[in-house]
Design a protein around this motif. Sequence first.
Motif, short mmCIF file in Angstrom:
data_model
loop_
_atom_site.label_atom_id
_atom_site.label_comp_id
_atom_site.label_asym_id
_atom_site.label_seq_id
_atom_site.Cartn_x
_atom_site.Cartn_y
_atom_site.Cartn_z
N GLU A 82 0.84 -1.20 0.00
CA GLU A 82 0.00 0.00 0.00
C GLU A 82 0.87 1.25 0.00
O GLU A 82 0.52 2.27 -0.62
CB GLU A 82 -0.92 0.00 1.22
CG GLU A 82 -1.94 1.13 1.22
CD GLU A 82 -2.90 1.08 0.04
OE1 GLU A 82 -3.36 2.16 -0.39
OE2 GLU A 82 -3.17 -0.03 -0.48
N HIS A 83 2.03 1.18 0.67
CA HIS A 83 2.96 2.30 0.68
C HIS A 83 3.39 2.67 -0.74
O HIS A 83 3.46 3.86 -1.10
CB HIS A 83 4.19 1.97 1.53
CG HIS A 83 5.35 2.88 1.30
ND1 HIS A 83 5.38 4.18 1.77
CD2 HIS A 83 6.52 2.69 0.63
CE1 HIS A 83 6.52 4.75 1.40
NE2 HIS A 83 7.23 3.87 0.71
N ILE A 84 3.67 1.65 -1.56
CA ILE A 84 4.11 1.90 -2.92
C ILE A 84 2.96 2.49 -3.75
O ILE A 84 3.17 3.41 -4.56
CB ILE A 84 4.64 0.62 -3.58
CG1 ILE A 84 5.90 0.13 -2.85
CG2 ILE A 84 4.93 0.84 -5.05
CD1 ILE A 84 7.08 1.07 -2.94
N PHE A 85 1.75 1.96 -3.55
CA PHE A 85 0.60 2.53 -4.27
C PHE A 85 0.41 4.00 -3.90
O PHE A 85 0.15 4.85 -4.77
CB PHE A 85 -0.67 1.73 -3.97
CG PHE A 85 -0.77 0.44 -4.73
CD1 PHE A 85 -0.67 0.41 -6.11
CD2 PHE A 85 -0.99 -0.76 -4.05
CE1 PHE A 85 -0.76 -0.78 -6.81
CE2 PHE A 85 -1.09 -1.95 -4.75
CZ PHE A 85 -0.97 -1.96 -6.13
N LYS B 51 2.76 10.77 -7.56
CA LYS B 51 3.73 11.18 -8.57
C LYS B 51 3.13 11.10 -9.97
O LYS B 51 2.78 10.02 -10.44
CB LYS B 51 5.00 10.31 -8.47
CG LYS B 51 5.79 10.52 -7.19
CD LYS B 51 7.06 9.70 -7.18
CE LYS B 51 7.91 9.97 -5.96
NZ LYS B 51 8.51 11.31 -5.97
N LYS B 52 3.03 12.24 -10.63
CA LYS B 52 2.44 12.28 -11.97
C LYS B 52 3.34 11.65 -13.03
O LYS B 52 2.88 11.34 -14.13
CB LYS B 52 2.13 13.72 -12.35
CG LYS B 52 3.36 14.62 -12.47
CD LYS B 52 2.97 16.04 -12.86
CE LYS B 52 4.21 16.94 -12.99
NZ LYS B 52 3.84 18.32 -13.38
N ASP B 53 4.63 11.47 -12.70
CA ASP B 53 5.55 10.90 -13.67
C ASP B 53 5.67 9.39 -13.57
O ASP B 53 6.52 8.79 -14.22
CB ASP B 53 6.94 11.54 -13.49
CG ASP B 53 6.99 12.99 -13.95
OD1 ASP B 53 6.15 13.37 -14.80
OD2 ASP B 53 7.84 13.75 -13.46
N ILE B 54 4.83 8.76 -12.74
CA ILE B 54 4.81 7.31 -12.62
C ILE B 54 3.42 6.79 -12.94
O ILE B 54 2.43 7.26 -12.38
CB ILE B 54 5.21 6.83 -11.21
CG1 ILE B 54 6.62 7.30 -10.85
CG2 ILE B 54 5.12 5.31 -11.12
CD1 ILE B 54 7.05 6.92 -9.45
N LYS B 55 3.33 5.85 -13.86
CA LYS B 55 2.07 5.19 -14.18
C LYS B 55 2.31 3.69 -14.28
O LYS B 55 3.45 3.24 -14.46
CB LYS B 55 1.46 5.73 -15.48
CG LYS B 55 0.98 7.18 -15.38
CD LYS B 55 0.23 7.59 -16.63
CE LYS B 55 -0.22 9.05 -16.57
NZ LYS B 55 -1.15 9.28 -15.44
N TYR B 56 1.24 2.91 -14.18
CA TYR B 56 1.38 1.46 -14.22
C TYR B 56 0.13 0.82 -14.79
O TYR B 56 -0.95 1.44 -14.84
CB TYR B 56 1.66 0.91 -12.81
CG TYR B 56 0.64 1.32 -11.77
CD1 TYR B 56 -0.50 0.56 -11.53
CD2 TYR B 56 0.83 2.48 -11.00
CE1 TYR B 56 -1.43 0.94 -10.57
CE2 TYR B 56 -0.08 2.86 -10.04
CZ TYR B 56 -1.21 2.09 -9.83
OH TYR B 56 -2.14 2.47 -8.89
N PHE B 57 0.27 -0.42 -15.25
CA PHE B 57 -0.86 -1.21 -15.72
C PHE B 57 -0.73 -2.61 -15.13
O PHE B 57 0.32 -3.24 -15.22
CB PHE B 57 -0.88 -1.29 -17.26
CG PHE B 57 -2.15 -1.88 -17.80
CD1 PHE B 57 -3.28 -1.09 -17.94
CD2 PHE B 57 -2.22 -3.22 -18.17
CE1 PHE B 57 -4.47 -1.63 -18.44
CE2 PHE B 57 -3.39 -3.77 -18.66
CZ PHE B 57 -4.52 -2.96 -18.80
N PHE B 58 -1.79 -3.09 -14.50
CA PHE B 58 -1.76 -4.36 -13.79
C PHE B 58 -1.73 -5.56 -14.73
O PHE B 58 -2.41 -5.58 -15.76
CB PHE B 58 -2.98 -4.50 -12.88
CG PHE B 58 -2.95 -3.65 -11.65
CD1 PHE B 58 -1.93 -3.77 -10.72
CD2 PHE B 58 -3.96 -2.73 -11.41
CE1 PHE B 58 -1.91 -2.99 -9.58
CE2 PHE B 58 -3.94 -1.94 -10.27
CZ PHE B 58 -2.92 -2.07 -9.35
#
Length: 331
Positions: free
Chosen positions: A217-220, A226-233
């Motif tokens: 949860e800390h990483i989420f 941060k707008k410069d980090i995105k991810y896809f599960f």
Amino acid sequence: MTSKIKIFSPEIISDLTNQRQGETKFGEAILTVNSLENLEHVEAEYVLFGIPEDIGIRANKGKPGAKNTFIPVLKSLLNIQKNRFNQPENLVILGEVDCDSFLEKAEQLNSDDENYDIELGKLVSEIDEIVTQLVKTIVGFGKIPIAIGGGHNNCYGMIRGVSEALEMPINVLNIDAHTDLRTLEHRHSGNGFTYASEEGFLAKYFIFGLHKNYTSEHIFDLMDQKKDIKYFFFEDCLHLTSLDKLVKLKTGVDFLNRKLGLELDCDSIKDINSSAMTPTGFSVRDVRTFIKLIRKEKTHYLHICEADASKNDLIGKALSYFISDFIREED
């Protein structure tokens, strides 16, 4: 720094190549150099080297073994066919980072000592400096480095080396089950991107195939800020066709402005023996289609890490496919 690079001679390449009458293997036409500086004088676009260590993995409490991967991968690569689809003339086999002394020091440490992880982290930091300078030199000569690890701790040296050579922070696409955005503690395989970001070498960061079960949860919370980090599960890929996966990957490539370093953590591939082997993940076929898409963009480097190919020849063969796909000029 050059003293920490084992340059592979034509004799080493020949010993790993199984010649056969009537055929020309990749290893019979591959390029080598006798010094790092001579890279400046070859026309090949890509430079391949290994980082045979798993100290960063051990410092992150992972399963060791990645130190054994480069030679099996290289042997598989050298024994593919030279033909109209494979051009070995566009690749230089440089050699590998000399990690022997670091591995020896790691073995001498007492794993029961409360400072064990910290001491391993110090060794990782020393390897960081070597990888950084090597990558900076390769990119400075106008080449694209391809590194076979080794732990994912080496993403830091890859990112920093390219960033320093280009004199700007770079974007990175990470195909991975994990973010490797853990805290700024001792250096290990789980915080390379954190260090690269905090030190100004990493600009935008996209993680493709992130596993919900192994992200805290800390990483989420961190990524949400941060707008410069995105991810896809990865879980959101389960029902998708191959084409749909490529569409989702393309959104990440676009987010990175189609200029990026490519990280491939083999923990993201189903049933590949790695530091955090998974029963659910992308297939080798998936990864090959991803590389086919990404290599058409402005790609600063390719880093493949975390696999242990010592007990399964198919792993070395799979990674050799990834390399040949990445450097292929047609289609």
